[in-house]
Design a protein around this motif. Structure first.
Motif, mmCIF file in Angstrom:
data_model
loop_
_atom_site.group_PDB
_atom_site.id
_atom_site.type_symbol
_atom_site.label_atom_id
_atom_site.label_comp_id
_atom_site.label_asym_id
_atom_site.label_seq_id
_atom_site.Cartn_x
_atom_site.Cartn_y
_atom_site.Cartn_z
ATOM 1 N N PRO A 58 0.350 -1.123 -0.135
ATOM 2 C CA PRO A 58 0.288 0.147 -0.222
ATOM 3 C C PRO A 58 0.874 1.301 -0.171
ATOM 4 C CG PRO A 58 -0.721 -1.595 1.872
ATOM 5 C CD PRO A 58 0.768 -2.067 1.156
ATOM 6 N N GLU A 59 0.186 2.443 -0.962
ATOM 7 C CA GLU A 59 1.073 3.096 -0.490
ATOM 8 C C GLU A 59 1.313 4.385 0.350
ATOM 9 O OE1 GLU A 59 -1.476 5.681 -3.656
ATOM 10 O OE2 GLU A 59 -1.409 3.464 -5.114
ATOM 11 N N LYS A 60 0.486 4.217 1.340
ATOM 12 C CA LYS A 60 1.278 4.786 2.546
ATOM 13 C C LYS A 60 2.331 3.923 3.445
ATOM 14 C CE LYS A 60 -2.355 3.118 5.746
ATOM 15 N NZ LYS A 60 -3.433 2.154 4.592
ATOM 16 N N LEU A 61 2.689 2.975 2.997
ATOM 17 C CA LEU A 61 3.867 2.018 3.467
ATOM 18 C C LEU A 61 5.171 2.281 3.496
ATOM 19 C CD1 LEU A 61 1.946 -1.316 4.694
ATOM 20 C CD2 LEU A 61 1.839 1.238 5.656
ATOM 21 N N ALA A 62 4.530 2.723 2.234
ATOM 22 C CA ALA A 62 5.909 3.357 1.476
ATOM 23 C C ALA A 62 6.127 4.511 0.685
ATOM 24 C CB ALA A 62 6.033 2.500 -0.201
ATOM 25 N N GLN A 63 5.874 5.482 1.877
ATOM 26 C CA GLN A 63 5.999 7.273 1.775
ATOM 27 C C GLN A 63 7.875 7.310 1.436
ATOM 28 O OE1 GLN A 63 3.374 9.245 1.415
ATOM 29 N NE2 GLN A 63 2.378 7.363 0.715
ATOM 30 N N GLY A 64 8.195 6.749 1.820
ATOM 31 C CA GLY A 64 9.433 7.598 1.930
ATOM 32 C C GLY A 64 10.246 7.223 0.532
ATOM 33 N N ASN A 65 9.600 5.795 -0.316
ATOM 34 C CA ASN A 65 10.242 5.547 -1.405
ATOM 35 C C ASN A 65 9.330 6.620 -2.492
ATOM 36 O OD1 ASN A 65 11.684 3.740 -1.050
ATOM 37 N ND2 ASN A 65 11.097 1.627 -0.946
ATOM 38 N N LEU A 66 8.018 6.584 -2.139
ATOM 39 C CA LEU A 66 7.373 7.667 -3.409
ATOM 40 C C LEU A 66 8.397 9.081 -2.763
ATOM 41 C CD1 LEU A 66 3.861 6.017 -2.643
ATOM 42 C CD2 LEU A 66 5.323 5.450 -5.067
ATOM 43 N N GLU A 67 8.113 9.373 -2.344
ATOM 44 C CA GLU A 67 8.898 10.701 -2.159
ATOM 45 C C GLU A 67 11.226 11.068 -2.404
ATOM 46 O OE1 GLU A 67 9.763 12.172 2.280
ATOM 47 O OE2 GLU A 67 10.694 13.753 1.404
ATOM 48 N N LEU A 68 11.223 9.594 -2.049
ATOM 49 C CA LEU A 68 12.597 9.954 -2.648
ATOM 50 C C LEU A 68 12.373 10.224 -4.332
ATOM 51 C CD1 LEU A 68 14.610 7.018 -0.410
ATOM 52 C CD2 LEU A 68 14.880 9.629 -1.100
ATOM 53 N N MET A 69 11.939 8.822 -5.193
ATOM 54 C CA MET A 69 11.573 9.281 -6.298
ATOM 55 C C MET A 69 11.264 10.867 -7.196
ATOM 56 S SD MET A 69 9.721 5.372 -6.796
ATOM 57 C CE MET A 69 9.333 5.639 -8.847
ATOM 58 N N LYS A 70 10.196 11.064 -5.825
ATOM 59 C CA LYS A 70 9.287 12.011 -6.986
ATOM 60 C C LYS A 70 10.536 13.285 -6.580
ATOM 61 C CE LYS A 70 6.782 14.705 -8.167
ATOM 62 N NZ LYS A 70 6.256 14.212 -9.629
ATOM 63 N N ILE A 71 11.382 13.441 -5.533
ATOM 64 C CA ILE A 71 12.141 13.968 -5.624
ATOM 65 C C ILE A 71 13.437 14.329 -7.325
ATOM 66 C CG2 ILE A 71 14.564 15.124 -4.477
ATOM 67 C CD1 ILE A 71 13.013 14.193 -2.144
ATOM 68 N N LEU A 72 13.825 12.632 -7.200
ATOM 69 C CA LEU A 72 14.524 12.149 -8.012
ATOM 70 C C LEU A 72 13.697 13.118 -9.159
ATOM 71 C CD1 LEU A 72 17.322 11.675 -9.736
ATOM 72 C CD2 LEU A 72 15.739 9.822 -9.859
#
Lengths: 128, 484, 448
Positions: free
Chosen positions: B105-119
């Motif tokens: 679920p996306e809410k359990l992977a917030q760190g990864n999604l944030e890193l991808m968005k930053i990149l």
């Protein structure tokens, strides 16, 4: 060096007239440019070709060259020895290294092709 | 490198009964009926059986037969073989990041999604583009995705168009990607500067042309100075400018494709952004686009709402997926770490040093090796074997001889417009000492070509294997171990 | 900059040799109008400890590792022996390029050759390539390859193939004038044979199916192959859980002409979806249509065995737009990891690993279906994944399980109409009996 009894194209194919049929291959110049031939992609007998249409292709380790039909006609035979020994083209390009045999549609098209002396002149032009 | 031990194939040192790892015993009751209805195999024929010790020796010995960036100079043109920072490997191994299941679920992977968005955001800033998809797996995959976006746009506007224009200096992936996207490729001849001629382009650029694919700087290392006029010609006929970003190491921090009116480009994170090549992959080929193409980006797209990141699949104009999940996540982590380590000034210094190193080599070897085009070059330069050919020595012989000097050769026989090409890209990784080692070796090889050409024609002499018979490999292919 | 070894003095001397005053002058070919006037708006530079902290902080925002997960569906959490990480992280494997200079790349080339051999042994086919991006692009490449061989423009794809793989197939084929037809599944969860027979015709190039399929059910490949071949079409099989090949008959022996798939299970971490490892194997006669790099054996000038990249005329750098695929960079380092993994486990280890997965899945299936209201949706035989049906909408049950720290399975309702009450549950050797029992207990509670 280039046999007088053959016709030649600017794309470095040769053609030998045998009655109503034509035997086609690539010239000594073409095989030298390609280097060691490793594979020849042959057409199916029965295929009808226009002049300048690709018959198949000839591959070396690092290049692929299409072979174009010098004349319009129907493929009546292919040189199946090339499947096992593609280097026949390197060893004997104008003889055992023939690629296809065509039933000629219109012999008048032979006029478009070069004679040996013209082809040799054409090659000299390419050197420069 | 130790050349004494000849390492067999693992299959040849296998013997029955061995295993390299102890697995736990089954902790549930065994149910033989669980295999009902299944076709089971009797055996995995030929599969190896070795101990952990043998595995370790086998792969350690194999590794020692490889040349690599960690060992020395690796000037493959167009490949950008730069140093791979070790910190980045450590980050890509953090279990809190890479232990996450892609369908969590996306809410359990917030760190990864944030890193991808930053990149994504940083890549937009670096390229001057408006949006990025990180999904493509490598450069060629990025090209294909980019061309699909262009096709989707044209299709949505009534006509997908028929042709794509590609200069004759381009990488083979360009025409191949355009073809898989359903386009017919029209080649544009380079002019005597090695660049695109505006007249030729204007003649070829019709309303049947979907896009121009341009590599800038091109594969000669020459910047297309007319890029803005090129874009104007293409845009005037309703086409798009696709830029192959393989050579971004010549531009980052100095200029931006977005400012050159490029509409879509792909990046190679494994080139410009230092992620390792791993012997041929994995890479990562993000695609960056201008606003006009954004609706067509692959799904899912990472978005943010109220501080929460989520994956948006509801994008009706999207071309769809080009890959499972979201792309090469570990590679993205390494690229992001690299950008953070460099910062804006460091990124500029990277580019400037890469260009300086290349020009230093060019100046040092000019006159000794032939340069077909005298246009100024950026991060790479393309010499040829024209002078050495007089002594019966080819670019292949020169390259193989470099191996004897403990150096990796340049890219050979590419671009196709330079006969006997030696394409050199040093990157910013090389020290003056390593650059000089290469320059001196190239000079020595030129002398050898004159004095003892046979030495070059039979090179290399001291490697683990000598020149290999590629004709035999292709005529009688042996593509797997067949047993004794 | 610690990654740039040029000193100020070096720089000065090098500029002199280049005959320019400043680095700026080297960029004179870039028109002034498009040159950046200042620095980019980027964070950094950060120091090494700062960068570590930056990523650790983001890692803390991932709460996935606080859950007991039963998620699979093309990405599997398997045990990875320590040698895999250790050996694959050697710089000599991490930092070389594609092995274009074979004399100094025998390590990489021999690994590829061993990888190709292992894939052939597992799939029961003659030849394999050096890797593709992933299972999804492998599936797309497989149908395109089959169509190059048969050239009949109609492609059949089983609807129980991984939804993301099917989406990639659509993306790849959309622009090429090809017809893609989906084949329904039957009550066993397998390809519906009647549906297949009515879809097969003389224009069909290929059937692509998955086994074990997205429902975890192992297909009857033999029958599918017979039906497909009867219509002069090829059978292509995609595998997302290749660990199953430790036990199951090789698809090549059951009639598959092309086998492709995702080998993440072989020593690659979940990595939030990538990099993973596509593979492809086929019958010898199709070698010239196989996409991607291939390593082959040969001899050197002294007659010693060596390896090279071969049959390159299929590839884009030679054949350009006529190439079999545009792929260039592949997943070489992932293939190295898979090779170390497979050779470490070996013949007995791989069988045992597969057996652990199958047995634990059978145990879990028993435990979970003994809960009132929970049933097995499909009757077909499974390997380590299965579909459960619940008395009410799965999304609500899933939420409740999540609140209790369990990720109970993947939803199917979004991709399959009628499966809104179903979930795909995955068991691996990492699920101890205790973990499976805990899932069963919590589920029983949640359903009360």
């Amino acid at each position: 060096m280039y046999p007088d009894n053959l016709y030649y194209t600017k794309d470095h194919e040769w053609l030998r007239l045998e009655g109503e049929e034509a035997v086609v291959g690539i010239t000594d110049f073409a095989q030298k440019q390609l280097g060691d031939i490793i594979y020849v992609d042959l057409p199916q007998p029965g295929k009808v070709l226009e002049a300048h249409q690709a018959i198949g292709s000839v591959e070396s380790v690092k290049s692929v060259s299409d072979v174009y039909s010098p004349i319009s006609g129907e493929v009546v035979a292919v040189n199946s020895d090339l499947a096992q020994t593609p280097d026949l083209i390197n060893k004997d390009p104008h003889g055992q290294g023939w690629i296809v045999r065509l039933k000629i549609k219109d012999k008048a098209e032979l006029n478009q092709l070069m004679k040996a002396s013209d082809y040799e002149k054409y090659l000299e032009g390419l050197e420069h | 490198m130790i050349n004494v031990i000849r390492e067999p194939l693992i299959f040849e040192i296998s013997s029955p009964g061995k295993s390299g790892v102890r697995l736990p015993a089954l902790d549930v009751p065994e149910r033989l009926e669980a295999v009902e209805g299944l076709s089971l195999r009797e055996d995995i024929e030929g599969f190896p059986e070795v101990s952990e010790t043998e595995i370790t020796r086998h792969f350690t010995r194999l590794s020692q037969m490889n040349y690599c960036v960690d060992f020395g100079f690796y000037p493959l043109g167009s490949c950008t073989m730069k140093y791979n920072p070790k910190l980045n490997e450590k980050i890509a191994g953090m279990s809190s990041l890479v232990g996450v299941h892609p369908l969590a679920p996306e809410k359990l992977a917030q760190g990864n999604l944030e890193l991808m968005k930053i990149l994504e955001n940083l890549l937009c800033e670096i390229t001057g583009m408006d949006a990025v998809s990180l999904q493509p797996a490598a450069g060629a995959h990025g090209e294909l995705t980019g061309m699909m976006l262009i096709r989707a746009y044209h299709q949505a506007h009534g006509n997908p168009r028929k042709y794509v224009l590609i200069p004759d200096s381009a990488h083979g992936t360009n025409p191949s990607s355009a073809h898989i996207c359903g386009y017919v490729v029209k080649e544009i001849k380079s002019n005597d500067r090695g660049t695109i001629s505006l007249e030729d382009l204007a003649r070829e650029m019709t309303e049947e042309v979907a896009a121009l694919m341009v590599t800038n700087p091109n594969t000669l290392g020459v910047f297309e100075s007319d890029i803005c006029q090129i874009a104007e010609i293409v845009h005037a006929r309703g086409g798009f400018v696709y830029m192959d970003g393989a050579n971004l190491n010549a531009l980052a921090g100095v200029t931006r494709p977005g400012d050159m009116k490029v509409d879509v480009l792909h990046l190679n994170l494994h080139k410009t952004f230092s992620t390792p090549h791993g012997g041929g992959g994995p890479g990562s080929g993000p695609v960056a686009v201008k606003k006009i193409l954004e609706p067509y980006l692959p799904v899912p797209v990472i978005e943010e709402k109220d501080g929460q990141y989520y994956l948006n699949y509801n994008r009706p104009q999207s071309i769809g997926r080009v890959k499972s999940f979201y792309g090469q996540f570990q590679v993205m982590l390494k690229a992001l770490a690299y950008i953070l380590a460099l910062g804006p000034a460091g990124l500029r210094e990277m580019t400037e040093t890469a260009v300086l190193n290349s020009n230093y080599i060019r100046k040092s070897l000019e006159g000794i090796y032939h340069l077909k085009y005298d246009s100024p070059t950026l991060h790479e330069c393309v010499f040829s074997d024209k002078f050495q050919k007089d002594f019966g020595v080819s670019n292949l012989d020169i390259s193989k001889r470099l191996l004897d000097y403990g150096l990796h050769p340049p890219t050979m026989s590419f671009p196709l417009i330079v006969h006997g090409a030696l394409m050199i890209e040093p990157t910013e990784t090389e020290s003056r000492r390593d650059l000089d080692l290469f320059i001196e070796a190239m000079k020595a090889i030129d002398r050898e070509a004159r004095e003892n050409p046979e030495l070059l024609r039979t090179a290399p002499h001291i490697t683990y294997v000598r020149r290999l018979d590629e004709v035999q490999a292709a005529r009688n292919p042996v593509l797997r171990w067949e047993g004794k | 900059m610690s990654y740039i070894p040029i000193s100020d003095r070096d720089k000065k001397e090098m500029l002199e040799r280049c005959g320019v005053k400043s680095v700026e002058d080297l960029f004179c070919c870039i028109p002034e109008s498009i040159r950046l006037k200042g620095l980019l708006n980027l964070p950094g530079p950060l120091s090494e400890p700062e960068i570590l902290e930056y990523f650790e902080e983001r890692g803390k925002k991932n709460s996935f590792d606080r859950y007991l997960s039963f998620l699979g569906g093309g990405a599997y959490d398997h045990f990875i022996p320590a040698v895999v990480d250790y050996l694959s992280s050697r710089g000599e494997f991490v930092s070389p390029y594609t092995p274009y200079q074979p004399e100094v790349s025998q390590g990489t080339l021999q690994v590829i050759f061993e990888f190709q051999t292992l894939i052939c042994q597992l799939t029961g086919l003659d030849i394999a390539n050096a890797s593709l991006y992933d299972g999804a692009t492998g599936a797309a490449e497989a149908v395109l390859m089959a169509n190059r061989i048969k050239n009949k423009k109609r492609l059949l794809v089983a609807s129980n193939v991984h939804p993301e793989y099917r989406q990639v197939i659509y993306t790849y084929t959309r622009n090429l004038g090809l017809e893609v037809v989906e084949i329904p599944y039957d009550r066993l969860g397998r390809v519906d044979q009647k549906g297949l027979e009515s879809a097969l015709n003389s224009h069909t190039s290929v059937l692509l199916c998955q086994s074990p399929n997205y429902f975890g059910v192992v297909e009857d490949l033999k029958t599918l192959g017979e039906l497909t071949h009867k219509h002069d079409a090829l059978l292509a099989v995609v595998i997302s859980e290749p660990l199953s090949l430790g036990l199951l008959e090789a698809p090549g022996k059951l009639g598959a002409d092309i086998v492709t798939g995702e080998a993440q299970s072989f020593g690659l971490p979940l990595s939030y979806g990538g990099p993973y490892l596509g593979f492809m194997a086929c019958k010898k006669e199709f070698v010239r249509q196989l996409p991607g790099r291939i390593a082959g054996q040969t001899v050197d000038a002294e007659g010693r065995r060596g390896f090279v990249l071969t049959l390159s005329t299929r590839e884009q750098h030679i054949r350009r737009e006529k190439a079999t695929s545009n792929i260039c960079t592949n997943q070489a380092h992932c293939a190295l990891r898979a090779t170390i993994y497979l050779e470490t486990l070996g013949r007995q280890g791989l069988k045992k690993m597969a057996w652990l997965n199958l047995q634990k899945a059978a145990y879990a299936l028993d435990r979970l279906t003994s809960i009132p209201g929970v049933s097995r949706k499909f009757g077909g035989p499974v390997f380590n994944e299965f579909v459960l049906e619940f008395p009410s909408d799965w999304e609500r049950i899933k939420q409740k399980l999540e609140e209790k720290g369990i990720l109970g399975g993947l939803s199917l309702g979004n991709d399959y109409q009628g499966l809104e009450r179903c979930a795909l549950v995955t068991i691996t050797e990492k699920h101890s009996r205790e973990k499976i029992d805990r899932y069963a207990e919590v589920l029983r509670e949640v359903l009360k």
